[in-house]
Scaffold this active site. Structure first.
Site, PDB file in Angstrom:
ATOM      1  NE  ARG A  49     -58.087  32.861 -24.299  1.00 39.37           N
ATOM      2  CZ  ARG A  49     -57.858  34.046 -24.835  1.00 39.37           C
ATOM      3  NH1 ARG A  49     -58.686  35.056 -24.611  1.00 39.37           N
ATOM      4  NH2 ARG A  49     -56.807  34.255 -25.608  1.00 39.37           N
TER       5      ARG A  49
ATOM      6  CD  GLU B 162     -62.085  32.295 -29.030  1.00 41.35           C
ATOM      7  OE1 GLU B 162     -62.039  31.251 -28.364  1.00 41.35           O
ATOM      8  OE2 GLU B 162     -61.094  33.020 -29.235  1.00 41.35           O
TER       9      GLU B 162
END
Length: 775
Positions: A309, A730
């Site tokens: 990621r 997030e």
């Protein structure tokens, strides 16, 4: 209309009054015992033996258990290499090795001092650089490539190279890891855990005890915070409690102190990222080459996915025409680092934001002008370095709108004037962005299930795989189901998560908890809607329903579902305007033997990423936002204050605006803490020294921006998600980076053209040293 309303968090009253029940609030049962894990006093080496004989003689100590008492002693979400209890090889300081069991924690803490370890010590590895030198790697990723990075770099008019470093971060949830294991009949175990992943907890407990999965149930009512720290690492503590419960046939409670929790569990991954960037005279990025190194700690945990990621997000909000991105996870002798809000995204995004600040200094330009120039566009420059096209992309508007609403240009001029005249302080201003991909990058995790049960009084119980950690996922599920049935939200209850009700569920993580579980719950609710609409359609058609006749089974082909509407407690047939109340519809369905319960499975469609080619569509959509922060730094002490922050975000059609705003502000402050004050300290042997509120500095209310503005744009274009909403957990964390880049901007004001080497976190000490370096 429940969706789009500021309905209070479903636990808000309980939290305020003390009525909310967390793990350690559960009443002690007859015969219940307490469990204290004891860690090894070394970071590396071999554990030769453990002598707990003297501890067993201490008052209140009933038993002790070690790795040899487990049926299976290895676990790991991706690579099952981490021991539940140390048996031989030591991974990190304070790694759990023995469990003391008693009825009083004070007695156990006194007995802990009498546990003796025989250890053959080895030299530990505690830094990324050491691990690279020793070739200690957990994982090496396939490179991400777009264009010819080498050729574009060679032709670029300007080139910069360097290394960006950011540290780890403690989750600092209010409730430490906690669990209670109850022995049931036939050797079964029921575990109540503070866990983001009940299914993994169930699996690890079953394997540790040598049980089948159907012999273990994991229940999660709520957590006092998680932030990713309880995605994987709650499971081994549940296994420890379950071991004791199984062996002693007594309920076993394991609730870590804040100190033990911080010393034994993993943190956000520190990164050291080497880069070279090529750009033109205007600041347009032509090529980026980067090698990302993450400190995985002692074991693999989720590190490979976290590194992936970071590589996905190294572009930030900016188009890369040519790039070559590599990455690796190193193995050190620190606690095994794990998931943390952003999951690698912040470490990738912060790298490009730091690079842009350096480019601005090199070109003597305002960094915002460079960001605007490189920002992803709508109709061109809108494909990522891994081949995913951005759909409805609001980034250009977000930059432009916040630039105007925050008076950026005027404040830039005022700050430049202040810095030219002030002898005691310096100010900085910076605007950064978040373009956060929404989905688990492991495709199989993008699934969930839900059960919706309507009772005869018209009230509803909903069960999903989502876990509530304070973020409001249960409230959003409640609203979605209430909206579907057209009833008040207080008539819907979201039940405790349990693996016997919702099986094989994914963790509540990746900002996808609301997306997946709201969609599953809505799908189940629609199944009930259709049967009720079918019932009313038959009533309107005069279908006999009496003691000898009833509504026929649902025939989807004959149902005119689009003609029916559920709102304000009524089921209405739109063509005829005839209605029946929700309660009447429920009662009629029951008397006609139509099911008022429904199970549904949901999977996120349209995902596909080829790890061999590093190309594809790993994300369903992106949540975007921008933030501009202004700071002032004392030139003599390095102390600083955040004077103002303005945030503008795109969250689509918000299901609960109040909860979403809370998530944005909380995430920003947590992100700000990561890049400023939250520094982890270890001694030379690898023992964590900053393991309490007195030695680890999270932001307090006085650290928050003096002026704090949060706004949202109107966007109805996200057709990829339930009610056109967007995930919020997030993405706003990454906006805290704007405080760090503002500090870097302030340091650059005194740099005399020398490129900054500022690290993160930029503590006052780091700021003072950075400013002094330029004098």
């Amino acid at each position: 209309m429940s969706v789009g309303q500021n309905i209070p968090h479903d636990s808000s009253r309980g939290h305020v009054t003390g009525g909310s029940v967390f793990i350690d609030d559960r009443p002690m049962m007859a015969g219940e015992v307490l469990v204290l894990p004891v860690g090894v006093p070394a970071a590396a080496g071999r554990l030769k033996s453990i002598d707990y004989s003297q501890a067993l003689k201490c008052r209140g100590v009933l038993a002790a258990f070690t790795a040899k008492d487990l049926s299976h002693n290895s676990w790991g979400t991706i690579v099952p290499e981490q021991p539940i209890l140390v048996a031989d090889k030591i991974g990190h300081y304070d790694e759990p090795a023995v469990l003391l069991v008693g009825t009083d924690m004070e007695d156990l803490l006194r007995a802990k001092k009498h546990v003796q370890f025989e250890i053959e010590k080895e030299n530990g590895v505690f830094t990324i650089d050491e691990a690279i030198k020793l070739d200690r790697f957990i994982y090496k990723a396939n490179a991400f490539k777009v264009g010819d990075a080498d050729a574009a770099m060679a032709q670029a008019p300007h080139r910069l190279k360097g290394a960006f470093e950011c540290g780890g971060q403690e989750h600092f949830y209010l409730e430490s890891n906690a669990c209670i294991a109850y022995p049931m009949e036939d050797g079964q175990i029921e575990v109540h855990a503070s866990s983001q992943h009940p299914t993994e907890t169930q699996h690890v407990v079953a394997e540790a005890l040598g049980l089948s999965l159907h012999e273990v149930v994991c229940v999660v009512k709520r957590m006092g915070g998680g932030f990713g720290g309880k995605e994987s690492q709650a499971a081994p503590f549940a296994a420890m409690a379950a071991l004791v419960a199984s062996k002693m046939k007594r309920p076993a409670r394991l609730c870590l102190s804040k100190d033990d929790d911080m010393m034994m569990t993993g943190k956000r991954h520190p990164f050291k990222n080497y880069y070279e960037v090529g750009f033109d005279n205007d600041g347009r990025i032509l090529s980026l080459k980067a090698h990302l190194y993450a400190d995985g700690g002692a074991y693999a945990d989720l590190s490979s996915s976290i590194l992936d990621r970071a590589m996905f997000h190294v572009d930030g909000a900016y188009y890369l025409p040519a790039a070559h991105i590599e990455g690796a996870v190193v193995r050190t002798n620190l606690y095994s680092n794990t998931a943390f809000r952003g999951f690698g995204g912040p470490q990738g995004t912060m790298t490009i934001e730091s690079i842009i600040e350096d480019m601005a200094l090199h070109l003597k330009k305002d960094a915002l002008a460079i960001r605007e120039l490189n920002c992803y566009q709508k109709d061109h420059n809108n494909v990522t370095h891994y081949g995913q096209a951005l759909g409805h992309n609001p980034l250009p508007e977000l930059f432009a709108d916040l630039k105007k609403s925050s008076d950026y240009e005027k404040r830039r001029q005022e700050i430049d004037a202040f810095n030219a005249s002030s002898k005691t302080a310096v100010r900085g201003l910076s605007m950064t962005a978040t373009k956060f991909g929404i989905a688990f990058t492991a495709r199989f995790l993008n699934q969930g299930n839900a059960s919706v049960n309507v009772h005869k009084d018209g009230t509803v119980q909903v069960s999903t795989g989502a876990t509530e950690m304070g973020q409001g996922v249960n409230t959003k599920i409640q609203q979605v189901v209430a909206h579907a049935f057209g009833i008040p939200a207080h008539d819907v209850k979201v039940m405790a998560t349990s693996t016997e009700k919702n099986h094989n569920t994914s963790p509540t993580a990746a900002s996808s908890g609301s997306d997946i579980n709201c969609a599953a719950a809505l799908k189940a609710a629609v199944g009930i809607q259709k049967r009720l609409a079918w019932l009313f359609q038959n009533i309107l058609a005069g279908t006999p329903m009496n003691d000898i006749a009833e509504c026929p089974p649902l025939d989807e082909a004959k149902l005119k579902f689009e003609e029916f509407h559920f709102e304000n407690g009524l089921l209405t047939h739109k063509p005829s305007s005839k209605s029946m109340t929700w309660l009447d519809a429920v009662k009629q369905a029951y008397f006609n033997r139509l099911s008022l319960g429904e199970y549904a499975h949901f999977k996120t469609e349209g995902l596909g990423f080829d790890k061999k080619t590093s190309q594809g569509t790993p994300f369903k959509y992106f949540t975007n936002g921008v933030a501009v922060s202004e700071v002032q730094v004392d030139l003599f002490t390095g102390e600083y204050k955040v004077l103002r922050t303005d945030i503008l975000m795109d969250l689509g059609r918000r299901i609960n605006p109040g909860i979403d705003k809370g998530q944005v502000t909380g995430a920003f402050v947590q992100g700000m803490g990561w890049v400023t004050s939250e520094k982890l300290f270890h001694n030379k042997e690898g023992k964590l020294l900053s393991h309490s509120p007195t030695t680890y500095k999270i932001p307090n209310v006085q650290d928050t921006p003096r002026v704090f503005n949060v706004e949202f744009i109107e966007n109805h274009e996200n057709r990829e998600n339930v009610h056109r909403s967007k995930a919020v957990g997030e993405p706003p964390f990454l906006l805290g980076i704007s405080v760090w880049t503002a500090l870097k901007d302030a340091a650059n004001a005194k740099s005399k053209g020398l490129i900054s080497t500022l690290k993160s976190p930029a503590t006052p000490e780091e700021m003072l040293m950075e400013i002094a370096r330029h004098e």
